[in-house]
Design a protein around this motif. Structure first.
Motif, PDB file in Angstrom:
ATOM      1  N   GLY A 108      -8.466   1.070  -2.663  1.00 20.17           N
ATOM      2  CA  GLY A 108      -7.796   2.168  -1.731  1.00 20.17           C
ATOM      3  C   GLY A 108      -7.719   3.634  -2.308  1.00 20.17           C
ATOM      4  N   SER A 109      -7.173   4.470  -1.737  1.00 21.50           N
ATOM      5  CA  SER A 109      -7.291   5.858  -2.502  1.00 21.50           C
ATOM      6  C   SER A 109      -6.445   5.784  -3.818  1.00 21.50           C
ATOM      7  N   LEU A 110      -6.874   6.642  -4.953  1.00 16.86           N
ATOM      8  CA  LEU A 110      -6.164   6.461  -6.263  1.00 16.86           C
ATOM      9  C   LEU A 110      -4.610   6.643  -5.930  1.00 16.86           C
ATOM     10  N   LEU A 111      -3.979   7.585  -5.416  1.00 10.24           N
ATOM     11  CA  LEU A 111      -2.847   7.577  -5.096  1.00 10.24           C
ATOM     12  C   LEU A 111      -1.904   6.551  -4.509  1.00 10.24           C
ATOM     13  N   SER A 112      -2.699   5.793  -3.468  1.00 11.24           N
ATOM     14  CA  SER A 112      -2.157   4.827  -3.000  1.00 11.24           C
ATOM     15  C   SER A 112      -1.897   3.564  -3.831  1.00 11.24           C
TER      16      SER A 112
ATOM     17  N   ILE B 244      -1.103   3.887  -6.898  1.00  9.14           N
ATOM     18  CA  ILE B 244       0.014   4.454  -7.792  1.00  9.14           C
ATOM     19  C   ILE B 244       1.241   4.429  -7.191  1.00  9.14           C
ATOM     20  N   TRP B 245       1.367   4.733  -5.659  1.00  6.55           N
ATOM     21  CA  TRP B 245       2.323   5.140  -5.082  1.00  6.55           C
ATOM     22  C   TRP B 245       2.753   3.950  -4.282  1.00  6.55           C
TER      23      TRP B 245
ATOM     24  N   ILE C  83       6.958  -2.474  -7.850  1.00  6.77           N
ATOM     25  CA  ILE C  83       7.087  -2.953  -6.337  1.00  6.77           C
ATOM     26  C   ILE C  83       6.876  -1.926  -5.337  1.00  6.77           C
ATOM     27  N   ALA C  84       6.033  -2.001  -4.473  1.00  7.16           N
ATOM     28  CA  ALA C  84       5.888  -1.134  -3.344  1.00  7.16           C
ATOM     29  C   ALA C  84       7.233  -0.613  -2.787  1.00  7.16           C
ATOM     30  N   PRO C  85       7.222   0.545  -2.155  1.00  5.60           N
ATOM     31  CA  PRO C  85       8.363   0.977  -1.260  1.00  5.60           C
ATOM     32  C   PRO C  85       8.212  -0.037  -0.030  1.00  5.60           C
ATOM     33  N   GLY C  86       9.446  -0.406   0.415  1.00  9.45           N
ATOM     34  CA  GLY C  86       9.587  -1.494   1.645  1.00  9.45           C
ATOM     35  C   GLY C  86       9.733  -2.992   1.469  1.00  9.45           C
ATOM     36  N   GLN C  87       9.686  -3.339   0.002  1.00 10.27           N
ATOM     37  CA  GLN C  87       9.939  -4.671  -0.430  1.00 10.27           C
ATOM     38  C   GLN C  87      10.993  -4.574  -1.110  1.00 10.27           C
ATOM     39  N   SER C  88      11.990  -5.676  -1.050  1.00 11.87           N
ATOM     40  CA  SER C  88      13.173  -5.690  -2.084  1.00 11.87           C
ATOM     41  C   SER C  88      12.757  -6.233  -3.354  1.00 11.87           C
TER      42      SER C  88
ATOM     43  N   LEU D 153       3.551 -10.209  -2.883  1.00 10.95           N
ATOM     44  CA  LEU D 153       3.886  -8.858  -3.112  1.00 10.95           C
ATOM     45  C   LEU D 153       3.367  -7.926  -2.190  1.00 10.95           C
ATOM     46  N   SER D 154       3.850  -7.001  -1.500  1.00 14.53           N
ATOM     47  CA  SER D 154       3.449  -6.119  -0.308  1.00 14.53           C
ATOM     48  C   SER D 154       2.973  -4.987  -0.782  1.00 14.53           C
ATOM     49  N   SER D 155       2.308  -4.273   0.112  1.00 15.12           N
ATOM     50  CA  SER D 155       1.871  -2.796  -0.251  1.00 15.12           C
ATOM     51  C   SER D 155       2.777  -2.063   1.222  1.00 15.12           C
TER      52      SER D 155
END
Length: 471
Positions: free
Chosen positions: A301-305, A307-308, A342-347, A270-272
């Protein structure tokens, strides 16, 4: 008032008239929203579909009442390759004139189940104004999105008349809260009616009650049921406990493997995503989530990172004996519902494969876990370079009096990836009427009426400016 073509009205005069029309129309808009909230249009399979049909009929009547559409109809589509038919959606369209663009306005009229009545301070399907908020299931998510579209069209028509140049397609879905299962078929069946230069998805939030946001990223999702059955039948826990692994022991050990000690996800594969985030304090996190004093945030990491941009895993339900019905037995089987973001950038498919591989490798004591009822949705990153995105941001700034924030959302709207695939040339604008205290999906869901007012005005200004050829 008399009406003039959009391009013949001075911009300042037009925008002032739009502002007045939105404000004066707000009582009617809120009354119509309240009427929609009273319809318990839960799209989940266990609930009465007649309510979703009634909601669709009400939305279609609202669209008809604007007087701007060439056609308004209620439509359904099959679910994938099956014969099963999805919930009713409302589809309306008017053709563009004189070379003006066409904009597709999306929202959904179905809602989440209300949950337990005792968890609500008001009746979930009886809209109630308390202070500056309207409470009720769907008051924010997403019947307010429906009414933002209707109200902005009404304001546009009030100022310019029904013969403006802008093309409008209206798509109000009926099963977003149940996974948009017929969505891709619906897009294929109705591609020409839905085709547009830009798509406004009114199903997200804002930075806070006084700062607008344009959503530029969404996490994807993988949800599934996870079951373990180490025993053929229940046995006496005193007679055999300590020698025989019961289902709860197996499940607890397996679930614990999903997270590191700090609560971050420990599933290999699972990627970030890497991206900058605005300042966001722990105090703001506590205020918006109800985090109990003494309990710290999880992850790194930062709080928003977190979550986003990072994955997360949540167990959202469990099938096991209740505490009240617990007996001294070794439980033979336990099932849980797992929701992974799932983080953006991973299917989503790659993420699902990683999760299943992890489960196979970490189920203890030789037990074979079962994974089924899998649902996936891809994450989304928006291209913000287009002219209509710029026009949207300007309209937001003018309506709110504050520059909008580019906003990431930890939640998922999987169908947006399908929209991008079906209409690759359209600019995608993910807007919304919610704020951090709206509690969408939760008891005491509410809509901040000031946020709603400003969101409607921003959209109405955008429509008027696009109709006049402003970019």
């Amino acid at each position: 008032m008399s009406h003039s073509p959009a391009d013949s009205v001075p911009a300042a005069e037009r925008d002032s008239a739009i502002t007045d029309a939105v404000r004066l129309g707000l009582p009617t808009t809120i009354a119509d929203l309240s009427a929609l909230v009273r319809i318990p249009s839960v799209s989940w399979a266990a609930f009465d579909p007649a309510h979703v049909q009634a909601s669709a009929e009400s939305v279609a009547a609202l669209a008809e009442s604007t007087g701007v559409f060439d056609s308004v109809r209620i439509a359904r589509a099959t679910i994938g390759d099956t014969d099963e038919v999805g919930q009713p959606a409302v589809l309306a369209r008017r053709s563009a004139r004189n070379g003006a663009p066409t904009i597709l306005l999306y929202a959904h009229h179905d809602v989440q189940p209300p949950g337990k009545d005792e968890d609500w301070d008001t009746e979930p399907f009886e809209p109630t104004v308390r202070g500056d908020r309207l409470y009720g299931r769907g008051a924010a998510d997403d019947k307010a999105g429906v009414m933002a579209h209707i109200a902005s069209i009404r304001a546009l028509t009030e100022v310019l008349g029904p013969d403006f140049d802008l093309g409008i397609a209206l798509f109000i879905e009926g099963e977003e809260e149940f996974g948009s299962r017929s969505f891709e078929t619906f897009l294929a069946d109705n591609a020409e009616e839905l085709r547009a230069d830009a798509i406004v998805v009114a199903d997200s939030g804002n930075w806070d009650e006084v700062t607008p946001a344009l959503t530029v990223s969404l996490r994807g999702n993988v949800t599934f049921r996870l079951s373990v059955r180490p025993l053929e039948h229940a046995s006496h826990s005193g007679m055999f406990g300590g020698a025989v692994p019961d289902a709860m022991l197996v499940m607890i050990r397996l679930l614990d493997s999903f997270w590191n000690e700090d609560g971050s996800v420990a599933v290999e594969g699972l990627s970030s995503h890497v991206g900058e985030t605005p300042d966001y304090s722990e105090a703001q996190l506590r205020s918006e989530t109800g985090l109990v004093d003494g309990v710290g945030p999880i992850g790194s990491g930062s709080l928003l990172s977190r979550i986003w941009w990072q994955p997360s895993i949540t167990v959202t339900g469990i099938d096991a004996p209740t505490v009240a019905n617990a007996s001294n037995t070794l439980i033979p089987e336990v099932s849980v519902r797992v929701s992974a973001r799932i983080a953006p950038g991973q299917s989503a498919q790659d993420a699902a494969d990683a999760l299943i591989s992890h489960i196979r490798a970490h189920t203890p004591f030789g037990v074979v876990a079962q994974v089924d009822d899998i649902d996936t949705g891809n994450p989304f990153l928006v291209d913000t370079s287009g002219p209509i995105v710029a026009a949207t941001k300007k309209s937001m700034a003018d309506a709110w009096g504050v520059e909008p924030v580019d906003f990431g959302v930890g939640g998922s709207i999987p169908f947006i990836a399908s929209l991008v695939e079906s209409f690759p040339d359209a600019e995608i604008l993910v807007t919304g009427v919610e704020d951090p205290h709206s509690r969408a999906h939760s008891p005491n869901e509410s809509l901040h009426l000031g946020v709603f007012h400003r969101a409607v005005l921003a959209e109405a200004l955008l429509l008027a400016r696009l109709s006049a050829g402003e970019r």
